[in-house]
Design a protein around this motif. Structure first.
Motif, PDB file in Angstrom:
ATOM      1  N   SER A 253      -7.534   4.547  -0.229  1.00  0.00           N
ATOM      2  CA  SER A 253      -6.742   4.836  -1.427  1.00  0.00           C
ATOM      3  C   SER A 253      -6.843   3.676  -2.409  1.00  0.00           C
ATOM      4  O   SER A 253      -7.284   2.572  -2.062  1.00  0.00           O
TER       5      SER A 253
ATOM      6  N   ILE B 245       0.856  -1.187   0.000  1.00  0.00           N
ATOM      7  CA  ILE B 245       0.000   0.000   0.000  1.00  0.00           C
ATOM      8  C   ILE B 245       0.891   1.235   0.000  1.00  0.00           C
ATOM      9  O   ILE B 245       1.832   1.328   0.786  1.00  0.00           O
TER      10      ILE B 245
ATOM     11  N   SER C 199      -4.827   4.932   3.828  1.00  0.00           N
ATOM     12  CA  SER C 199      -3.918   3.819   3.525  1.00  0.00           C
ATOM     13  C   SER C 199      -3.955   2.739   4.601  1.00  0.00           C
ATOM     14  O   SER C 199      -3.274   1.728   4.478  1.00  0.00           O
TER      15      SER C 199
END
Length: 416
Positions: free
Chosen positions: A229, A205, A213
């Protein structure tokens, strides 16, 4: 020729946000697909025991994986509740979990709606008790065990419902206390823990991307996947697909303890076929795809049976009206003896069900088979195939046509 090998990385952030809850729901439908055949083989009591065993050995492994992926490892009730929100055992809205946190060691949850209960209530009280008593008691504790060995999940009330329309349909209390004796480690847990799936690395990530995130902040009343995200959604999708395989692993381990390998593979293929067809339908629908070869290739590229790619090695090529799937028989999914291992040159029934979730006119043909690869050509035939019995049985679930709703901005749940 168009090669599809990007999997979830080929989708936009908004497409991923719509797809992830679908993957969670389809993971829940794995049991709706497998249990009719388990009942047929072992009766209601045997089915109950298989369900207990499969969830006990799989959920602690995939729960810890999701905690690590989204950075919310901890040992309190908030961590337990966050894990439930990202668990195929509790797909959002279909199993409408609501939470209350009293403090680190005490909390409650209840279900305002339970699609699983809606599926079994018509079968009568014995099946309701099997699910809501016999299966839930040990498996809720097993899931909580992934967070804290001294956590206990105990009912406040639960079905059979009295009165019949009682809401919430059930309510549970979670307590963490050092005096609680941890439940014994389930038999066969070591097999799952040592599997390729348990430790396979997935997509990283990117914390610099727009959107969340991780899930390190407060527990939220609902997860709104659009807030994550793009790279976080890719990782969540991969982890959820891995949950499918880990649950199937637990299922097949339990089945293989009861029958010989040939019969176990037969039951496994029926489970695979039933959920594969419905999953294809839901992927096609949520992404607004058609039934042409390009759409079929896209569904194959995203289907949890063939994901995550780090675990299930495959390549999909589309040329005109023909799609070719090449399955790597050296991949982790084959080594772990889960869905990919059930596809053989002699039996492609689950793959037939999968592609016919896009169009009943598709049919699969083996074009090459070696120790390393299985190559299958998927063609559009002249006649529509009848729906597979396994898909029809799974379609009985209310989850087959469940629609997700936009609930708006979720609220943080703080200690009361």
């Amino acid at each position: 020729m168009v090669t599809h090998n990007r999997s979830f990385a080929g989708l936009t952030r908004s497409e991923l946000a719509a797809l992830v809850p679908e993957l969670l729901l389809c993971g829940h439908l794995i049991d709706r697909s497998g249990m009719p055949h388990t009942i047929g083989a072992f009766g209601r009591e045997g089915m109950t025991q298989v369900a207990i065993e499969e969830w006990q050995v799989s959920s602690p492994v995939y729960t810890r994986r999701m905690q690590d992926a989204l950075g919310f490892r901890g040992d309190g009730v908030e961590t337990i509740f966050k894990g439930l929100q990202l668990d195929i055992g509790a797909p959002p809205q279909f199993l409408d979990f609501r939470f209350r946190v009293h403090d680190r060691d005490h909390g409650e949850f209840w279900l305002d709606h339970c699609g699983a209960l809606a599926d079994v209530e018509p079968l009568g009280g014995e099946y309701v008790r099997a699910m809501c008593h016999d299966i839930e008691d040990p498996t809720f504790d097993a899931t909580a065990l992934a967070t804290n060995a001294h956590a206990q999940v105990r009912p406040i009330h639960r079905p059979p419902r009295e009165p019949a329309d009682r809401v919430p349909v059930c309510a549970w209390r979670v307590t963490i206390d050092p005096s609680h004796e941890p439940p014994p480690v389930p038999r066969n847990a070591d097999i799952v823990q040592a599997s390729v799936a348990a430790s396979v690395p997935l997509s990283p990530i990117d914390p610099a991307e727009e959107g969340a995130s991780d899930y390190a902040g407060p527990l939220l009343s609902d997860i709104r996947f659009a807030d994550f995200s793009r790279s976080a959604l890719i990782r969540i999708a991969e982890e959820v697909c891995l949950q499918h395989h880990l649950l199937t692993m637990g299922f097949l381990i339990a089945i293989r303890e009861r029958v010989d390998e040939e019969r176990a593979r037969e039951i496994g293929r029926k489970q695979f076929a039933g959920v594969a067809g419905l999953t294809s339908e839901r992927i096609r629908s949520v992404l607004g795809l058609s039934d042409d070869a390009e759409s079929l290739a896209t569904v194959l590229d995203l289907h949890p049976a063939l994901n995550p790619r780090q675990y299930v090695g495959s390549r999909i090529d589309a040329v005109d009206d023909t799609v070719t799937l090449i399955l790597d028989r050296r991949c982790g999914g084959v080594a772990d003896r889960v869905w990919p291992s059930l596809l053989t040159p002699e039996n492609l029934d689950p793959l037939d069900a999968l592609v016919r979730g896009v169009s009943p006119y598709y049919e699969c043909q083996v074009i090459a088979a070696t120790a390393d690869e299985l190559a299958v050509r998927i063609l559009r035939g002249d006649d529509a195939a009848s729906e597979a019995t396994e898909v029809a049985l799974t379609r009985i679930s209310t989850g087959s046509n469940f629609a997700f709703a936009d609930r708006g901005i979720p609220l943080p749940l703080t200690v009361v």
